[in-house]
Design a protein around this motif. Structure first.
Motif, mmCIF file in Angstrom:
data_model
loop_
_atom_site.group_PDB
_atom_site.id
_atom_site.type_symbol
_atom_site.label_atom_id
_atom_site.label_comp_id
_atom_site.label_asym_id
_atom_site.label_seq_id
_atom_site.Cartn_x
_atom_site.Cartn_y
_atom_site.Cartn_z
ATOM 1 N N ALA A 167 0.833 -1.198 0.000
ATOM 2 C CA ALA A 167 0.000 0.000 0.000
ATOM 3 C C ALA A 167 0.862 1.239 0.000
ATOM 4 O O ALA A 167 1.938 1.251 0.596
ATOM 5 N N HIS A 168 0.370 2.282 -0.643
ATOM 6 C CA HIS A 168 1.094 3.554 -0.648
ATOM 7 C C HIS A 168 0.511 4.550 0.346
ATOM 8 O O HIS A 168 1.110 5.589 0.601
ATOM 9 N N ASP A 169 -0.661 4.265 0.894
ATOM 10 C CA ASP A 169 -1.239 5.195 1.863
ATOM 11 C C ASP A 169 -1.675 4.437 3.112
ATOM 12 O O ASP A 169 -1.818 3.215 3.119
ATOM 13 N N ALA A 170 -1.880 5.190 4.179
ATOM 14 C CA ALA A 170 -2.185 4.587 5.473
ATOM 15 C C ALA A 170 -3.490 3.813 5.450
ATOM 16 O O ALA A 170 -3.621 2.773 6.110
ATOM 17 N N ARG A 171 -4.468 4.293 4.697
ATOM 18 C CA ARG A 171 -5.756 3.593 4.639
ATOM 19 C C ARG A 171 -5.587 2.183 4.099
ATOM 20 O O ARG A 171 -6.159 1.223 4.630
ATOM 21 N N GLU A 172 -4.788 2.024 3.059
ATOM 22 C CA GLU A 172 -4.568 0.706 2.472
ATOM 23 C C GLU A 172 -3.689 -0.171 3.374
ATOM 24 O O GLU A 172 -3.840 -1.386 3.394
ATOM 25 N N ASP A 186 9.655 0.590 6.019
ATOM 26 C CA ASP A 186 9.493 1.982 5.590
ATOM 27 C C ASP A 186 10.087 2.227 4.202
ATOM 28 O O ASP A 186 10.204 3.367 3.764
ATOM 29 N N TYR A 190 9.960 6.023 2.795
ATOM 30 C CA TYR A 190 8.877 6.980 2.973
ATOM 31 C C TYR A 190 9.353 8.105 3.882
ATOM 32 O O TYR A 190 10.151 7.890 4.800
ATOM 33 N N VAL A 222 5.118 10.298 6.979
ATOM 34 C CA VAL A 222 4.263 9.332 6.287
ATOM 35 C C VAL A 222 4.466 7.933 6.864
ATOM 36 O O VAL A 222 3.506 7.188 7.100
ATOM 37 N N GLN A 263 2.669 7.587 10.108
ATOM 38 C CA GLN A 263 1.225 7.433 9.890
ATOM 39 C C GLN A 263 0.878 5.997 9.513
ATOM 40 O O GLN A 263 -0.164 5.466 9.927
ATOM 41 N N ARG A 264 1.750 5.351 8.767
ATOM 42 C CA ARG A 264 1.502 3.980 8.340
ATOM 43 C C ARG A 264 1.570 3.009 9.531
ATOM 44 O O ARG A 264 0.752 2.095 9.643
ATOM 45 N N ALA A 283 -1.547 3.587 11.560
ATOM 46 C CA ALA A 283 -2.716 2.985 10.913
ATOM 47 C C ALA A 283 -2.767 1.485 11.165
ATOM 48 O O ALA A 283 -3.839 0.908 11.373
#
Length: 282
Positions: free
Chosen positions: A93-98, A118, A128, A132, A135-136, A139
């Motif tokens: 995933a590239h974003d925290a939601r994923e 990371d 990253y 960011v 944040q991951r 999450a």
């Protein structure tokens, strides 16, 4: 696996990181290797992202589809009774939601721990940005908490592995990242490619959490690492590559010489293998 059993396994796995005894984690790549590792007496198992990818036809580095990686984790968790920690690379995933979605699915697959890197898997050999990356990790922790499983998060920074920055700057950079991940909810801090005794002696007291290292050429023995305060040692792809090497040797002899002499004395028999894979069934 029901949630009560999974929670108990996660709590037992977390307790193995108390630094009273180094946790040695052999890395499995499929159900068979996981059963062999459990039968040998391991307290817990980690998956190897590279080994899993190789076993289903992909190179390492998040080339394997996430669904196939999670399916492999589920097969491993299904056949063993000891805790399983899943190497999910950078979360696919590239974003925290994923990242959170990957973590939820890995928990559903039966894992009670994860490795989360990371590194950005885009061919740039970069990390990253710290904000960011934090944040991951956060999450991942929130997703596990929402699922009701005290997932053991092993946050990995690849400062040393990728050789980020000048050599003299790597210690401060890696410590800053690792301690930020700890604050964000990580339970253990993974610095692969650290192998020198002097570096380990410097890192252990500076980290705000347990240190995980990777078995690397030149690294001190397990007993020495334990004395140095290292909490956990991963084997990575070494077992997978050892199995591949044995296969190459045996097949090469078979095809070139037409003999079977390279099969080692005391090798696993068909009956042994069948028993091993049947014995986990209830």
């Amino acid at each position: 696996m029901n949630r009560d059993t999974q929670r108990a396994k996660a709590e037992a796995f977390r307790a193995m990181h108390d630094r009273s005894r180094i946790l040695v984690l052999p890395n499995a790549w499929d159900a068979m290797s996981a059963r062999v590792i459990e039968e040998a007496g391991a307290r817990a198992i980690a998956t190897t992202s590279a080994g899993v990818a190789f076993s289903v036809g992909y190179p390492d580095g998040e080339a394997i589809p996430r669904d196939e990686m999670i399916a492999a984790i589920a097969r491993i968790a299904r056949v063993v009774t000891i805790p399983v920690s899943a190497d999910i690379e950078s979360g696919f995933a590239h974003d925290a939601r994923e990242v959170a979605e990957t973590v939820r699915r890995v928990i559903d697959a039966g894992a009670v721990g994860i490795n989360l890197e990371d590194q950005v898997h885009d061919g740039t050999h970069s990390l990253y940005d710290l904000e960011v990356a934090v944040q991951r990790v956060r999450a991942a922790r929130e997703a596990a908490d929402s699922a009701g499983v005290p997932l053991v998060i092993n946050a990995r920074t690849d400062v040393y592995l990728l050789g980020i920055g000048e050599p003299d700057s790597r210690f401060e950079h890696a410590i800053r990242r690792a301690n930020a991940y700890r604050k964000a909810g990580a339970d253990c801090l993974f610095l692969p490619a650290v192998s020198r005794r002097a570096d380990i002696e410097r890192i252990v007291p500076t980290l705000n959490g347990p240190l995980n290292l990777l078995a690397f050429p030149g690294i001190p023995t397990i007993a020495e690492l334990e004395r140095l305060g290292v909490a956990r040692l991963s084997v990575g792809t070494r077992l997978t590559l050892g199995a591949m090497s044995g296969l190459q040797k045996t097949v090469g002899e078979l095809l070139r010489a037409g003999t079977y002499d390279s099969t080692p004395e005391g090798a696993t028999t068909y009956a042994d293998a069948n028993r091993l894979m049947a014995s986990h069934r209830i």
